[in-house]
Design a protein around this motif. Structure first.
Motif, PDB file in Angstrom:
ATOM      1  N   GLY A   1      17.247  41.688  -7.807  1.00 42.97           N
ATOM      2  CA  GLY A   1      16.926  40.671  -8.807  1.00 42.97           C
ATOM      3  C   GLY A   1      17.842  40.639 -10.001  1.00 42.97           C
ATOM      4  N   LEU A   2      19.066  41.179  -9.890  1.00 45.55           N
ATOM      5  CA  LEU A   2      19.958  41.284 -11.033  1.00 45.55           C
ATOM      6  C   LEU A   2      21.052  40.219 -11.071  1.00 45.55           C
ATOM      7  CD1 LEU A   2      20.385  45.142 -11.452  1.00 45.55           C
ATOM      8  CD2 LEU A   2      18.793  43.578 -12.583  1.00 45.55           C
ATOM      9  N   VAL A   3      21.020  39.275 -10.150  1.00 42.68           N
ATOM     10  CA  VAL A   3      21.959  38.155 -10.239  1.00 42.68           C
ATOM     11  C   VAL A   3      21.506  37.191 -11.336  1.00 42.68           C
ATOM     12  CG1 VAL A   3      22.920  36.154  -9.032  1.00 42.68           C
ATOM     13  CG2 VAL A   3      22.692  38.340  -7.837  1.00 42.68           C
ATOM     14  N   ALA A   4      20.223  36.903 -11.369  1.00 41.85           N
ATOM     15  CA  ALA A   4      19.628  36.055 -12.418  1.00 41.85           C
ATOM     16  C   ALA A   4      18.331  36.731 -12.859  1.00 41.85           C
ATOM     17  CB  ALA A   4      19.373  34.648 -11.885  1.00 41.85           C
ATOM     18  N   PRO A   5      18.430  37.838 -13.600  1.00 42.55           N
ATOM     19  CA  PRO A   5      17.248  38.661 -13.885  1.00 42.55           C
ATOM     20  C   PRO A   5      16.176  37.960 -14.699  1.00 42.55           C
ATOM     21  CG  PRO A   5      19.145  39.391 -15.170  1.00 42.55           C
ATOM     22  CD  PRO A   5      19.661  38.421 -14.167  1.00 42.55           C
TER      23      PRO A   5
ATOM     24  N   PRO B   1      11.768  34.528 -12.426  1.00 44.70           N
ATOM     25  CA  PRO B   1      10.609  35.299 -11.964  1.00 44.70           C
ATOM     26  C   PRO B   1      10.877  35.927 -10.601  1.00 44.70           C
ATOM     27  CG  PRO B   1      10.217  32.947 -11.673  1.00 44.70           C
ATOM     28  CD  PRO B   1      11.502  33.068 -12.443  1.00 44.70           C
ATOM     29  N   THR B   2      10.125  36.957 -10.265  1.00 42.78           N
ATOM     30  CA  THR B   2      10.233  37.544  -8.931  1.00 42.78           C
ATOM     31  C   THR B   2       9.762  36.520  -7.908  1.00 42.78           C
ATOM     32  OG1 THR B   2       8.017  38.466  -9.200  1.00 42.78           O
ATOM     33  CG2 THR B   2       9.857  39.898  -9.772  1.00 42.78           C
ATOM     34  N   PRO B   3      10.301  36.532  -6.706  1.00 48.44           N
ATOM     35  CA  PRO B   3      11.223  37.511  -6.134  1.00 48.44           C
ATOM     36  C   PRO B   3      12.697  37.195  -6.366  1.00 48.44           C
ATOM     37  CG  PRO B   3      10.561  35.981  -4.432  1.00 48.44           C
ATOM     38  CD  PRO B   3       9.832  35.556  -5.692  1.00 48.44           C
ATOM     39  N   TRP B   4      12.997  36.107  -7.124  1.00 49.14           N
ATOM     40  CA  TRP B   4      14.392  35.697  -7.292  1.00 49.14           C
ATOM     41  C   TRP B   4      15.081  36.511  -8.388  1.00 49.14           C
ATOM     42  CZ3 TRP B   4      10.271  32.114  -7.498  1.00 49.14           C
ATOM     43  CH2 TRP B   4       9.977  31.528  -6.253  1.00 49.14           C
ATOM     44  N   GLY B   5      14.348  36.852  -9.429  1.00 48.63           N
ATOM     45  CA  GLY B   5      14.839  37.727 -10.485  1.00 48.63           C
ATOM     46  C   GLY B   5      13.832  38.826 -10.711  1.00 48.63           C
ATOM     47  N   ILE B   6      13.790  39.325 -11.933  1.00 48.16           N
ATOM     48  CA  ILE B   6      12.794  40.366 -12.249  1.00 48.16           C
ATOM     49  C   ILE B   6      11.973  39.969 -13.473  1.00 48.16           C
ATOM     50  CG2 ILE B   6      14.088  42.262 -11.197  1.00 48.16           C
ATOM     51  CD1 ILE B   6      15.089  43.015 -13.994  1.00 48.16           C
ATOM     52  N   GLY B   7      12.061  38.699 -13.863  1.00 52.33           N
ATOM     53  CA  GLY B   7      11.304  38.246 -15.028  1.00 52.33           C
ATOM     54  C   GLY B   7      11.673  39.015 -16.285  1.00 52.33           C
TER      55      GLY B   7
ATOM     56  N   ARG C   1      14.945  27.704   1.531  1.00 54.46           N
ATOM     57  CA  ARG C   1      16.243  27.336   2.114  1.00 54.46           C
ATOM     58  C   ARG C   1      17.415  27.626   1.169  1.00 54.46           C
ATOM     59  NH1 ARG C   1      20.576  26.865   2.776  1.00 54.46           N
ATOM     60  NH2 ARG C   1      21.864  25.352   3.886  1.00 54.46           N
ATOM     61  N   PHE C   2      17.246  27.341  -0.127  1.00 48.23           N
ATOM     62  CA  PHE C   2      18.394  27.331  -1.017  1.00 48.23           C
ATOM     63  C   PHE C   2      18.506  28.522  -1.959  1.00 48.23           C
ATOM     64  CE2 PHE C   2      17.852  22.667  -0.212  1.00 48.23           C
ATOM     65  CZ  PHE C   2      19.028  22.500   0.490  1.00 48.23           C
ATOM     66  N   ALA C   3      17.393  29.157  -2.331  1.00 47.43           N
ATOM     67  CA  ALA C   3      17.453  30.175  -3.389  1.00 47.43           C
ATOM     68  C   ALA C   3      18.314  31.371  -2.998  1.00 47.43           C
ATOM     69  CB  ALA C   3      16.042  30.630  -3.764  1.00 47.43           C
ATOM     70  N   GLU C   4      18.066  31.929  -1.831  1.00 44.47           N
ATOM     71  CA  GLU C   4      18.789  33.153  -1.461  1.00 44.47           C
ATOM     72  C   GLU C   4      20.296  32.919  -1.316  1.00 44.47           C
ATOM     73  OE1 GLU C   4      18.758  36.684   1.898  1.00 44.47           O
ATOM     74  OE2 GLU C   4      16.908  35.631   1.414  1.00 44.47           O
ATOM     75  N   PRO C   5      20.758  31.852  -0.629  1.00 47.08           N
ATOM     76  CA  PRO C   5      22.212  31.637  -0.572  1.00 47.08           C
ATOM     77  C   PRO C   5      22.840  31.424  -1.946  1.00 47.08           C
ATOM     78  CG  PRO C   5      21.102  30.366   1.134  1.00 47.08           C
ATOM     79  CD  PRO C   5      20.022  30.921   0.253  1.00 47.08           C
ATOM     80  N   MET C   6      22.113  30.794  -2.868  1.00 47.60           N
ATOM     81  CA  MET C   6      22.632  30.638  -4.232  1.00 47.60           C
ATOM     82  C   MET C   6      22.806  32.004  -4.888  1.00 47.60           C
ATOM     83  SD  MET C   6      20.613  27.506  -6.017  1.00 47.60           S
ATOM     84  CE  MET C   6      20.978  25.785  -5.695  1.00 47.60           C
TER      85      MET C   6
END
Length: 239
Positions: free
Chosen positions: A74-78, A81-87, A132-137
């Motif tokens: 989660g440190l690309v865009a911390p 919010p999770t699971p994409w960052g760490i809030g 579809r898009f979050a993880e590849p970004m």
């Protein structure tokens, strides 16, 4: 209090002779959090990105094993919010920046223009679009561009004239965008188009996610006075 010239000269002299630190002394605040970030970044130092950025202005667009590890934690865009960052809070974001700064051999990832596109998809997209898009970004494996400005609608974006008309199976788009960075390399684009020509100009506009390989899209680089081609014109003909 004195002339502008006087103060401008004194400001210039200070700039040449004094160095002002902007560092924060946080002490032991959030020490456990700092230790956890340090451990992840130390692990990232053992990895490297096999694919360098193709944009000299944005080295953080590189991707590979090092970036994958940072994305998993989660440190690309911390701040997301999770699971994409760490809030991460504002204080935690400062700590993360400090820990990256201590390790110049760890390339801090950048989302590029997707810094604005991804939160929009997370907030207003469907579950399918998020998946579809979050993880590849975050991993940097799909490049995006932003298709907003037009020859007659730059700062006055509400004057855009690119049209999207509802048809069977989707929307038919015709129009012309300009000053689009990375349109020649992006796999996807976020585009604003007018979907209700009868609405007031600040309304009747919709946000589209565009596959840049779609038939009918033509990308023309804009050659600048410097000789560089950092921007593009993009034409949509029955897309």
């Amino acid at each position: 209090i004195g002339s502008i010239t006087q103060w401008a000269r004194q400001s210039g002299e200070l700039l040449l002779t004094e160095k002002r630190s902007t560092a924060l002394n946080l002490g032991e605040v959030e020490s456990e959090f700092r230790a956890s970030i340090a451990a992840i970044l130390d692990q990232a130092r053992e990895l490297h990105n096999a694919h360098a950025s193709d944009d000299d202005r944005a080295p953080g667009l590189a991707w590979g094993d090092q970036r994958d590890l940072l994305a998993e934690h989660g440190l690309v865009a911390p701040h997301l919010p999770t699971p994409w960052g760490i809030g991460a809070s504002s204080l935690q974001q400062v700590i993360i920046t400090e820990e990256f700064d201590k390790r110049p051999d760890v390339q801090r990832p950048s989302l590029g223009i997707a810094e604005w596109i991804l939160p929009t998809i997370l907030s207003h997209g469907t579950d399918t679009q998020r998946q579809r898009f979050a993880e590849p970004m975050l991993r940097g494996t799909e490049r995006w561009c932003q298709l907003f400005s037009e020859p007659g609608a730059g700062s006055d974006l509400a004057s855009l004239s690119t049209r999207a008309r509802k048809v069977d199976g989707g929307w038919l788009i015709n129009g012309h965008k300009i000053w689009t960075s990375l349109a020649d390399r992006a796999q996807y684009g976020a585009m604003l188009a007018r979907t209700d020509p009868d609405a007031p100009k600040h309304r009747g506009i919709s946000y589209f996610l565009i596959d840049m390989t779609s038939p009918g899209i033509t990308v023309e680089p804009i050659r600048q006075a410097s000789g560089h081609q950092d921007f593009n014109e993009v034409f949509f003909t029955d897309v």
